[in-house]
Write a protein that holds these residues in place. Structure first.
Motif, PDB file in Angstrom:
ATOM      1  N   ARG A 217       0.832  -1.198   0.000  1.00 34.46           N
ATOM      2  CA  ARG A 217       0.000   0.000   0.000  1.00 34.46           C
ATOM      3  C   ARG A 217       0.874   1.260   0.000  1.00 34.46           C
ATOM      4  O   ARG A 217       0.598   2.228  -0.712  1.00 34.46           O
ATOM      5  CB  ARG A 217      -0.885  -0.040   1.246  1.00 34.46           C
ATOM      6  CG  ARG A 217      -2.004   0.954   1.285  1.00 34.46           C
ATOM      7  CD  ARG A 217      -3.011   0.508   2.336  1.00 34.46           C
ATOM      8  NE  ARG A 217      -4.130   1.432   2.420  1.00 34.46           N
ATOM      9  CZ  ARG A 217      -4.159   2.443   3.268  1.00 34.46           C
ATOM     10  NH1 ARG A 217      -3.150   2.647   4.085  1.00 34.46           N
ATOM     11  NH2 ARG A 217      -5.201   3.251   3.288  1.00 34.46           N
ATOM     12  N   ARG A 218       1.931   1.225   0.814  1.00 40.51           N
ATOM     13  CA  ARG A 218       2.832   2.381   0.839  1.00 40.51           C
ATOM     14  C   ARG A 218       3.486   2.583  -0.530  1.00 40.51           C
ATOM     15  O   ARG A 218       3.691   3.706  -0.971  1.00 40.51           O
ATOM     16  CB  ARG A 218       3.901   2.206   1.921  1.00 40.51           C
ATOM     17  CG  ARG A 218       3.376   2.389   3.326  1.00 40.51           C
ATOM     18  CD  ARG A 218       4.506   2.515   4.333  1.00 40.51           C
ATOM     19  NE  ARG A 218       5.322   1.316   4.435  1.00 40.51           N
ATOM     20  CZ  ARG A 218       5.020   0.273   5.204  1.00 40.51           C
ATOM     21  NH1 ARG A 218       3.933   0.290   5.947  1.00 40.51           N
ATOM     22  NH2 ARG A 218       5.805  -0.777   5.240  1.00 40.51           N
ATOM     23  N   ALA A 219       3.799   1.463  -1.188  1.00 40.33           N
ATOM     24  CA  ALA A 219       4.411   1.566  -2.514  1.00 40.33           C
ATOM     25  C   ALA A 219       3.454   2.257  -3.479  1.00 40.33           C
ATOM     26  O   ALA A 219       3.851   3.145  -4.245  1.00 40.33           O
ATOM     27  CB  ALA A 219       4.780   0.177  -3.027  1.00 40.33           C
ATOM     28  N   ILE A 220       2.183   1.874  -3.433  1.00 41.56           N
ATOM     29  CA  ILE A 220       1.191   2.464  -4.337  1.00 41.56           C
ATOM     30  C   ILE A 220       1.101   3.971  -4.099  1.00 41.56           C
ATOM     31  O   ILE A 220       1.093   4.769  -5.035  1.00 41.56           O
ATOM     32  CB  ILE A 220      -0.187   1.797  -4.124  1.00 41.56           C
ATOM     33  CG1 ILE A 220      -0.136   0.350  -4.607  1.00 41.56           C
ATOM     34  CG2 ILE A 220      -1.284   2.583  -4.845  1.00 41.56           C
ATOM     35  CD1 ILE A 220      -1.293  -0.504  -4.126  1.00 41.56           C
ATOM     36  N   TYR A 221       1.084   4.362  -2.832  1.00 36.47           N
ATOM     37  CA  TYR A 221       0.956   5.785  -2.511  1.00 36.47           C
ATOM     38  C   TYR A 221       2.234   6.563  -2.832  1.00 36.47           C
ATOM     39  O   TYR A 221       2.179   7.646  -3.404  1.00 36.47           O
ATOM     40  CB  TYR A 221       0.613   5.974  -1.033  1.00 36.47           C
ATOM     41  CG  TYR A 221      -0.869   5.896  -0.751  1.00 36.47           C
ATOM     42  CD1 TYR A 221      -1.725   6.902  -1.187  1.00 36.47           C
ATOM     43  CD2 TYR A 221      -1.402   4.833  -0.042  1.00 36.47           C
ATOM     44  CE1 TYR A 221      -3.085   6.844  -0.916  1.00 36.47           C
ATOM     45  CE2 TYR A 221      -2.765   4.763   0.236  1.00 36.47           C
ATOM     46  CZ  TYR A 221      -3.606   5.775  -0.200  1.00 36.47           C
ATOM     47  OH  TYR A 221      -4.940   5.726   0.056  1.00 36.47           O
ATOM     48  N   THR A 222       3.366   6.014  -2.442  1.00 36.79           N
ATOM     49  CA  THR A 222       4.586   6.816  -2.603  1.00 36.79           C
ATOM     50  C   THR A 222       4.961   6.954  -4.064  1.00 36.79           C
ATOM     51  O   THR A 222       5.701   7.857  -4.416  1.00 36.79           O
ATOM     52  CB  THR A 222       5.772   6.202  -1.817  1.00 36.79           C
ATOM     53  OG1 THR A 222       5.908   4.833  -2.167  1.00 36.79           O
ATOM     54  CG2 THR A 222       5.556   6.332  -0.321  1.00 36.79           C
TER      55      THR A 222
END
Lengths: 250, 434, 171
Positions: A217-222
């Motif tokens: 999820r962090r990858a998608i956002y960042t």
């Protein structure tokens, strides 16, 4: 309960000094003198009486609440981030504005580039492609995926830089996470990515999986905003991404 | 039946998860392993008198998370926003700008009853949601342990594994010239704070914690006749374990704390024994004329890994806890010794001697998947963090220039020296303090 | 109590022997066998017969072992024969044999190996007629080196069994 024989009882700033002094003193004493016994008091494991209370995340949706006592409203454990119910996530619309504040000319640039692109023919073809896809999509998925293979590889090459996969878990091969991602036309994340049900159910029972979902999820956002051809927005406005750590060197 | 059900679930899941609109599929099978950038501002103190406590706690949390290698606490000087009220959602954009993906906001407040109250929240900066919120009450002198508990909670929420910051290390403090080394039993917090000695200047070796971290078994030369000895941290008293006519060494507790596996030497021959601490009866497990030593229980207590040179060189063997079914598991290069079973059960760490080097390595309990984590002149004696994720070990410097404690992640990353007051060896990691 | 009985003189003598014997040639790939038994110099008048110093200086208290081995070397048998004869001469003396290892092994293994070495010395002395009740053993593993360099010659010195008086010495 016995407390530890340390400098911490002194004033905190002194504590640092005392701690350094203690370390240096120990080192010096160890090296210099053995005739004198350095007898620090025998240490016992202190029992810390700790009352642990889960704080509500209610403040998340009530930003103006001031000095709200979190203990007093302690609802059952808050939902994990891996399967966020859409309502609380969508609740603060204020945050939706945040990405716009950041000057983001990127989505426009491709348009400009488009104008000056030498390969006008290619661009024309590219422009026409979505239309074709749109009509074909009724007929079958196969043709559609072929048309989006280049988009998949663009996204892959963007996302993997942002993805810090979980390492050191006992079963990395189990930690495949699938998300559906929803993007705005400017390449920013339009709404919280949706964890696929099979990933969500695994994440609810396996803390490693929950951590893997968090990392995905962090990858998608960042990685947002994504740089994708705006003219093909219809093709990438939402997509499925599989985070697969099996080939990674653990 | 179960298979059928799971197939059904999978099919249903596929149907649900792939709406026709999302035809685009992206497979990401490469990553970019990076510590998580996290901002941990000083904890807010509504009363000025508590400000120092708020700063100290944040400092310890930053240091804990940084040490793990899985987090990158951002320099507080880079923060463009200030936290003044932890009950208001932070301005996430201001934390995204400095690349923080996680944000910890906390508050300390002295209570009328003299206890310290510590609240903190962990925020997902990009997801703009709270991931965790906890509150602690404790005696003010325990602020450091609270800081470690906060670190443990953050670590667990992000990595999925329990933390290990609220733990202690028992070790051998070394001092003096190489030929007149003085070794003493010592203990400290996992971050090197609060070091203290437990014994005076007689030779002691190989300390190990029991599962409650209240008892230490170690090898003591205090009488000139080396014996396994128990040290009670509660009372400060030590006691020879058992009444053996000859040398006992290399102790290790069973996971339930009721047994101590150790080595008994008789007429030069070393074999593995188990003593029941409740009955003080001991049972012999190995009967080989070769050297059998360094036993370590599996986390379920059903098996013991040990080292033996019965096959001609020092190698790892596994047996049932009653001594049956002894079989060799290490067949790789070189010699392998001092095995320690991971608390997680998935790996055995050991000392590997090959090519003139001593390194720390791990393998699965069936002997497969050997990986070398560290390589040095003399790296030996691994000990596991209670979460089975990190190891400490002794690194001895060539030429009698002393010993140090180092740590390494189970992936082989984040190799670093552990802060100790002076030279140190033989670390043993405690379980999480209760 | 005396744990460590190698005097500086003998240590220096042994060191000198090794320097002469080994240092000139490059370290050979196979571990160098401990080549020399402690010499038996002429008795010095100041040394009290039946004392610790007598054992150390006039009899020879130390034998050496090859890498990872614990059998008594032929070269050391003369030393142990002198020890046995000396013990026969002073029947009131009890000794402890200390087994030691070089640094190139893990801590626990070296403790076990040192025990095997001490026991090998004891058994040899017993085979020469010394009562086993008069001989105790202890292992220090790699914890009591007499040479701290990480070199083959140093390790050869550290792989040793040392006979020290436990009780009954003349002084």
């Amino acid at each position: 309960m016995r407390n530890r024989p340390t400098a911490e009882r002194a004033a905190p700033r002194l504590g640092v000094v005392a701690s350094v002094a203690l370390h240096v003193g120990l080192a010096v004493a160890l090296f210099v003198s053995f005739s004198k016994k350095i007898d620090l008091p025998v240490d016992s494991t202190p029992i810390v009486p700790v009352d642990l209370v889960s704080i509500s995340d209610k403040t998340n949706i009530a930003p103006q609440a001031i000095e709200q006592k979190p203990v007093e409203n302690t609802p059952p454990p808050t939902p994990r981030d891996v399967a966020p119910p859409p309502t609380p996530e969508a609740a603060p619309p204020k945050f939706e504005l945040a990405p716009d504040v950041k000057p983001q000319p990127k989505p426009e640039k491709p348009k400009e580039a488009e104008k000056f692109d030498i390969n006008d023919i290619q661009k024309l073809l590219a422009k026409k492609t979505p239309a074709k896809t749109a009509t074909r999509s009724v007929q079958g998925v196969g043709a559609q995926t072929a048309m989006t293979a280049d988009l998949a590889s663009i996204l892959m090459s963007e996302i993997y830089h942002c993805w810090s996969p979980p390492t050191g878990s006992p079963h990395p091969e189990r930690l495949i996470v699938k998300y559906e991602v929803f993007l705005n036309r400017d390449g920013t994340v339009a709404q919280p990515p949706q964890l696929a049900p099979e990933s969500a159910s695994a994440a609810s029972s396996d803390p490693y999986m929950a951590a893997a979902a968090g990392a995905a999820r962090r990858a998608i956002y960042t990685c947002s905003p994504y740089r994708l051809p705006p003219d093909r927005y219809a093709q990438w406005r939402n997509f499925i991404v599989n985070f697969d750590p099996r080939q990674l060197e653990q | 039946m179960r298979k059928f059900a799971s197939v059904l679930i999978a099919l249903a899941a596929m149907a649900l998860s792939q709406p026709a609109s999302a035809a685009l599929q992206v497979d990401v099978n490469q990553g970019n392993i990076q510590p998580l950038p996290i901002a941990i501002p000083d904890f807010v103190a509504p009363a000025a008198a508590d400000a120092a406590a708020g700063q100290n706690i944040a400092k310890v949390v930053r240091a804990d998370l940084e040490r793990s290698g899985l987090f990158k606490p951002l320099d507080p000087k880079s923060y463009i926003d200030q936290i003044s009220n932890i009950n208001v959602a932070p301005n996430f954009q201001n934390w995204r700008v400095i690349t923080a993906q996680g944000l910890v906001t906390g508050q300390v407040a002295m209570q009328p009853d003299g206890r310290l109250r510590v609240d903190f929240r962990l925020w997902d900066v990009y997801g703009e949601s709270q991931m965790l919120g906890l509150q602690y009450f404790t005696q003010p002198t325990n602020w450091r342990r609270i800081a470690h508990m906060v670190s443990d909670a953050i670590y667990q929420r992000i990595t999925g594994e329990k933390g290990y910051f609220d733990t202690r290390i028992v070790f051998i403090a070394e001092a003096g010239p190489p030929l007149k080394r003085v070794k003493r039993l010592a203990i400290m917090d996992e971050d090197g704070a609060n070091p203290s000695f437990l014994t005076n200047s007689y030779l002691v070796l190989t300390p190990r914690f029991n599962p409650t971290a209240q008892m230490i078994a170690y090898m003591s030369y205090i009488t000139g006749k080396p014996r396994v000895t128990l040290f009670d941290l509660e009372t400060g008293r030590s006691e020879k374990l058992g009444d053996f006519p000859t040398m006992t060494f290399s102790p290790r507790f069973s996971p339930d704390g009721n047994l101590v596996a150790m080595t008994l030497e008789t007429a030069g021959n070393s074999d593995v024994y188990v003593m029941d601490l409740r009955t003080r009866k001991s049972t012999r497990l190995t009967y080989d004329p070769a050297i059998d030593t360094a036993p370590s229980f599996s986390p379920d207590g059903k098996q013991i890994v040990f080292e033996s040179d019965r096959g001609g060189s020092q190698q790892l063997y596994v047996m049932n806890a009653d001594g049956s079914n002894q079989h060799r598991i290490s067949f790789g290069e070189g010699k392998n010794g001092t095995p320690v079973w991971s608390p997680r059960g998935d790996l055995i760490a050991f000392t590997k001697q090959a090519g003139g080097q001593f390194g720390i390595a791990v393998m699965h309990p069936d002997g497969s998947g050997e990986r070398i984590l560290s390589n040095g002149w003399e790296d030996e004696g691994p000990t596991w963090a209670p979460n089975g994720r990190v190891l400490m070990f002794t690194r001895t410097i060539r030429g009698g220039r002393g010993s140090q404690i180092w740590s390494v992640d189970v992936t082989g990353r984040n190799l670093r020296r552990v802060a100790t007051p002076g030279d140190a060896s033989d670390p043993a990691w405690s379980p999480l303090i209760q | 109590m005396k744990k460590f009985a190698v005097g500086p003189k003998l240590a220096a003598a042994v060191l000198a022997l090794f320097v002469v014997g080994c240092a000139k040639e490059p370290p050979p790939p196979p571990p160098a066998p401990a080549p020399v038994a402690a010499p038996a110099p002429a008795p010095t008048s100041q040394i009290i017969p039946g004392s610790a110093e007598d054992l150390r200086v006039n009899v020879g208290d130390t034998v050496h072992f090859e890498y990872n081995q614990y059998s008594v070397l032929d070269a050391d048998k003369a030393t142990l024969q002198r020890q046995a004869a000396w013990l026969a001469k002073y029947p009131g003396i009890k000794v402890t044999v200390e087994g030691n290892a070089d640094e190139r092994g893990t801590r626990e293994y070296n403790i076990a190996l040192g025990a095997k070495r001490a026991n090998a010395v004891k058994e040899y002395l017993v085979s020469l007629g010394v009562s086993s009740a008069r001989i105790d053993t202890v292992s220090y593993g790699k914890e009591k080196p007499i040479c701290s360099e990480s070199t083959e010659s140093c390790w050869a010195q550290n792989r040793r069994g040392v006979t020290v008086i436990a009780s009954g010495a003349n002084s």
